[in-house]
Design a protein around this motif. Structure first.
Motif, PDB file in Angstrom:
ATOM      1  N   VAL A 212       1.774  -4.838   2.126  1.00  0.00           N
ATOM      2  CA  VAL A 212       2.001  -4.255   0.675  1.00  0.00           C
ATOM      3  C   VAL A 212       2.660  -5.406   0.286  1.00  0.00           C
ATOM      4  CG1 VAL A 212       3.086  -2.541  -0.596  1.00  0.00           C
ATOM      5  CG2 VAL A 212       1.927  -1.806   1.374  1.00  0.00           C
ATOM      6  N   LEU A 213       3.412  -5.960   1.061  1.00  0.00           N
ATOM      7  CA  LEU A 213       4.262  -7.201   0.305  1.00  0.00           C
ATOM      8  C   LEU A 213       3.170  -8.541   0.124  1.00  0.00           C
ATOM      9  CD1 LEU A 213       6.776  -8.856  -0.015  1.00  0.00           C
ATOM     10  CD2 LEU A 213       6.837  -9.254   2.491  1.00  0.00           C
ATOM     11  N   CYS A 214       2.228  -8.720   0.654  1.00  0.00           N
ATOM     12  CA  CYS A 214       1.294  -9.570   0.477  1.00  0.00           C
ATOM     13  C   CYS A 214       0.720  -9.318  -0.856  1.00  0.00           C
ATOM     14  CB  CYS A 214       0.266  -9.875   1.402  1.00  0.00           C
ATOM     15  SG  CYS A 214       0.808 -10.521   2.876  1.00  0.00           S
ATOM     16  N   HIS A 215       0.225  -7.857  -1.234  1.00  0.00           N
ATOM     17  CA  HIS A 215      -0.373  -7.254  -2.497  1.00  0.00           C
ATOM     18  C   HIS A 215       0.599  -7.618  -3.509  1.00  0.00           C
ATOM     19  CE1 HIS A 215      -2.947  -4.420  -4.462  1.00  0.00           C
ATOM     20  NE2 HIS A 215      -1.821  -4.185  -5.363  1.00  0.00           N
ATOM     21  N   GLU A 216       2.141  -7.373  -3.485  1.00  0.00           N
ATOM     22  CA  GLU A 216       2.985  -7.558  -4.350  1.00  0.00           C
ATOM     23  C   GLU A 216       3.400  -8.941  -4.701  1.00  0.00           C
ATOM     24  OE1 GLU A 216       3.603  -5.140  -6.191  1.00  0.00           O
ATOM     25  OE2 GLU A 216       2.524  -3.431  -4.969  1.00  0.00           O
ATOM     26  N   LEU A 217       3.315  -9.660  -3.640  1.00  0.00           N
ATOM     27  CA  LEU A 217       3.468 -11.375  -3.737  1.00  0.00           C
ATOM     28  C   LEU A 217       2.189 -11.881  -4.752  1.00  0.00           C
ATOM     29  CD1 LEU A 217       4.490 -12.562  -0.397  1.00  0.00           C
ATOM     30  CD2 LEU A 217       5.687 -12.769  -2.620  1.00  0.00           C
ATOM     31  N   THR A 218       1.197 -11.171  -4.651  1.00  0.00           N
ATOM     32  CA  THR A 218       0.212 -11.601  -5.282  1.00  0.00           C
ATOM     33  C   THR A 218       0.262 -11.347  -6.780  1.00  0.00           C
ATOM     34  OG1 THR A 218      -1.488 -11.029  -3.396  1.00  0.00           O
ATOM     35  CG2 THR A 218      -2.493 -11.497  -5.696  1.00  0.00           C
ATOM     36  N   HIS A 219       1.107 -10.302  -7.290  1.00  0.00           N
ATOM     37  CA  HIS A 219       1.557 -10.178  -8.700  1.00  0.00           C
ATOM     38  C   HIS A 219       2.419 -11.135  -9.174  1.00  0.00           C
ATOM     39  CE1 HIS A 219      -0.757  -6.355  -9.302  1.00  0.00           C
ATOM     40  NE2 HIS A 219      -0.337  -5.804  -8.319  1.00  0.00           N
ATOM     41  N   ASN A 220       3.021 -12.212  -8.272  1.00  0.00           N
ATOM     42  CA  ASN A 220       3.527 -13.245  -9.118  1.00  0.00           C
ATOM     43  C   ASN A 220       2.902 -14.075  -9.785  1.00  0.00           C
ATOM     44  OD1 ASN A 220       5.998 -12.204  -7.472  1.00  0.00           O
ATOM     45  ND2 ASN A 220       6.434 -14.495  -6.988  1.00  0.00           N
ATOM     46  N   VAL A 221       1.546 -13.980  -9.580  1.00  0.00           N
ATOM     47  CA  VAL A 221       0.556 -15.013 -10.311  1.00  0.00           C
ATOM     48  C   VAL A 221      -0.319 -13.970 -11.433  1.00  0.00           C
ATOM     49  CG1 VAL A 221      -1.316 -16.624 -10.107  1.00  0.00           C
ATOM     50  CG2 VAL A 221       0.361 -16.238  -8.332  1.00  0.00           C
ATOM     51  N   TRP A 222      -0.756 -13.040 -10.631  1.00  0.00           N
ATOM     52  CA  TRP A 222      -2.132 -11.925 -11.582  1.00  0.00           C
ATOM     53  C   TRP A 222      -1.111 -10.702 -11.678  1.00  0.00           C
ATOM     54  CZ3 TRP A 222      -5.169 -15.248 -13.666  1.00  0.00           C
ATOM     55  CH2 TRP A 222      -5.595 -16.309 -12.820  1.00  0.00           C
ATOM     56  N   GLY A 223      -1.203 -10.319 -12.918  1.00  0.00           N
ATOM     57  CA  GLY A 223      -0.683  -8.831 -13.327  1.00  0.00           C
ATOM     58  C   GLY A 223      -1.663  -7.817 -12.918  1.00  0.00           C
ATOM     59  N   GLU A 312      -7.607  -1.834   0.665  1.00  0.00           N
ATOM     60  CA  GLU A 312      -7.133  -2.338  -0.795  1.00  0.00           C
ATOM     61  C   GLU A 312      -7.165  -1.501  -1.941  1.00  0.00           C
ATOM     62  OE1 GLU A 312      -5.772  -5.334  -1.534  1.00  0.00           O
ATOM     63  OE2 GLU A 312      -5.592  -5.487   0.673  1.00  0.00           O
ATOM     64  N   GLU A 313      -8.155  -0.889  -1.903  1.00  0.00           N
ATOM     65  CA  GLU A 313      -8.170   0.504  -3.220  1.00  0.00           C
ATOM     66  C   GLU A 313      -7.151   1.297  -3.077  1.00  0.00           C
ATOM     67  OE1 GLU A 313     -11.883   2.498  -2.327  1.00  0.00           O
ATOM     68  OE2 GLU A 313     -13.183   0.691  -2.990  1.00  0.00           O
ATOM     69  N   GLU A 314      -6.637   1.646  -1.720  1.00  0.00           N
ATOM     70  CA  GLU A 314      -5.277   2.519  -1.670  1.00  0.00           C
ATOM     71  C   GLU A 314      -4.252   2.037  -2.257  1.00  0.00           C
ATOM     72  OE1 GLU A 314      -2.670   5.121   1.572  1.00  0.00           O
ATOM     73  OE2 GLU A 314      -4.483   4.151   2.192  1.00  0.00           O
ATOM     74  N   LEU A 315      -4.091   0.499  -2.029  1.00  0.00           N
ATOM     75  CA  LEU A 315      -2.926  -0.325  -2.066  1.00  0.00           C
ATOM     76  C   LEU A 315      -2.947  -0.323  -3.709  1.00  0.00           C
ATOM     77  CD1 LEU A 315      -2.605  -3.137   0.435  1.00  0.00           C
ATOM     78  CD2 LEU A 315      -1.249  -1.220   0.031  1.00  0.00           C
ATOM     79  N   GLU A 316      -4.081  -0.577  -4.523  1.00  0.00           N
ATOM     80  CA  GLU A 316      -4.096  -0.844  -5.929  1.00  0.00           C
ATOM     81  C   GLU A 316      -3.983   0.738  -6.477  1.00  0.00           C
ATOM     82  OE1 GLU A 316      -7.810  -2.358  -6.899  1.00  0.00           O
ATOM     83  OE2 GLU A 316      -7.633  -4.108  -5.898  1.00  0.00           O
TER      84      GLU A 316
END
Length: 325
Positions: A212-223, A312-316
């Motif tokens: 989940v942390l990797c997922h949220e770190l990605t949001h540092n770049v893409w919203g 990934e679908e669940e994380l989104e």
């Protein structure tokens, strides 16, 4: 003789700090933003003001037109330039995305760093504060888990490589936001993670929270959860797995391997799992006795890709970042 126009006295709060400011009613919003950047180091394009009776106007409008009145208290929300990883305040969104794409295109092998004194990048591309929620049970255990995530060698590796900087790493309370697993506020101002079980009788698995942390770190770049987001998110997960595999093998360099050039970042990530033979006996993707090694690997790869897509679908679905105000 004309009387002097009285000033408007305003009080701005940001991260617990108070900043009194006196301005003329005809001062523009652009001038106000310049003063706030001087006081708080929050770039003008990242400033968001919250106050009663707010009117959305352009930068050339006056503070009086915007509904700001004498004696008002205004809350300023936004990350500082330091928290944005040292990006210049004048950098446009287009320039920022172009820079990110150029960095992503650089795929030179990266050496695994040996333990030693921390470099300047370690202090810049990191989590600047760890904050468990003190009103929840066992806050010290939550702090230990957050600290373990922040100091995880693979996470530190991807943060340096992609120049990620996060102001605060904290947790989500299950009873307050039961549907969410993670939330990234203002592209790295804060990342909030679901650490605890629904009944508060324990903590979720480290590997699950780290994903989940990797997922949220990605949001540092893409919203939004668009194709750009999916590509970078898969890349981060692949780099985490690659880094750990290299460390476990005692390798000195991180590089590709496996089935040859991957068709996508998701497939490359799935190959990391398939090479380790991670599949369920008798489940989807399980091999038959007559299958060749190539056929067995193909089935494992296909099954793993399907599983990763579902994860990934669940994380989104359980991520509160996309579209978050």
């Amino acid at each position: 003789m004309q009387s002097k126009t009285p000033s408007i006295h305003l009080t701005f709060t940001h991260r617990g700090a108070t900043h009194p400011l006196s301005l003329l009613p005809e001062s523009t919003l652009a001038y106000l933003q310049e003063r706030l950047e001087e006081l708080t180091a929050v770039p003008q394009e990242n400033q968001k003001l919250l106050y009663k009776g707010k009117k959305t106007l352009g930068p050339d409008a006056t503070i009086s037109d915007a509904g700001l009145k004498d004696g008002m208290k205004v809350q300023l929300i936004g990350p500082t330039a330091e928290e944005l990883g040292g990006l210049k305040a004048t950098e446009s969104e287009h320039q920022r995305k172009e820079r990110i794409l150029r960095e992503r295109a650089q795929r030179a092998p990266v050496k695994v760093r040996s333990t030693g004194p921390s470099s300047s990048t370690d202090s810049q591309y990191t989590f600047h504060r760890i904050e468990p929620l003190p009103h929840l049970p066992n806050p010290e255990s939550a702090r230990n888990l957050l600290t373990k995530l922040a100091n995880d060698p693979a996470i530190r590796h991807v943060m340096r490589k992609h120049q990620f900087s996060v102001g605060v790493l904290t947790e989500l309370a299950p009873h307050e936001q039961p549907h969410l697993l993670g939330l990234n506020v203002n592209a790295g101002q804060a990342i909030k993670l679901r650490l605890r079980t629904d009944r508060y009788d324990g903590f979720r698995l480290f590997t699950e929270v780290r994903r989940v942390l990797c997922h949220e770190l990605t949001h540092n770049v893409w919203g939004d959860h668009d194709n750009n987001f999916k590509e970078l998110n898969s890349t981060l997960n692949k780099e985490v797995a690659e880094f750990e595999r290299a460390q476990a093998a005692g390798a000195h360099q991180l590089g590709g391997g496996g089935f040859g050039p991957p068709q996508s970042a998701l497939e490359a990530e799935a190959q990391e799992y398939a090479l380790g033979g991670s599949y369920t006996l008798g489940g989807p993707g399980a091999s038959s006795p007559g299958d060749s090694p190539e056929e067995r690997r193909r089935k494992v790869l296909e099954a793993t890709m399907n599983r990763l897509r579902k994860e990934e679908e669940e994380l989104e679905d359980r991520c509160g970042t996309a579209g978050h105000p």
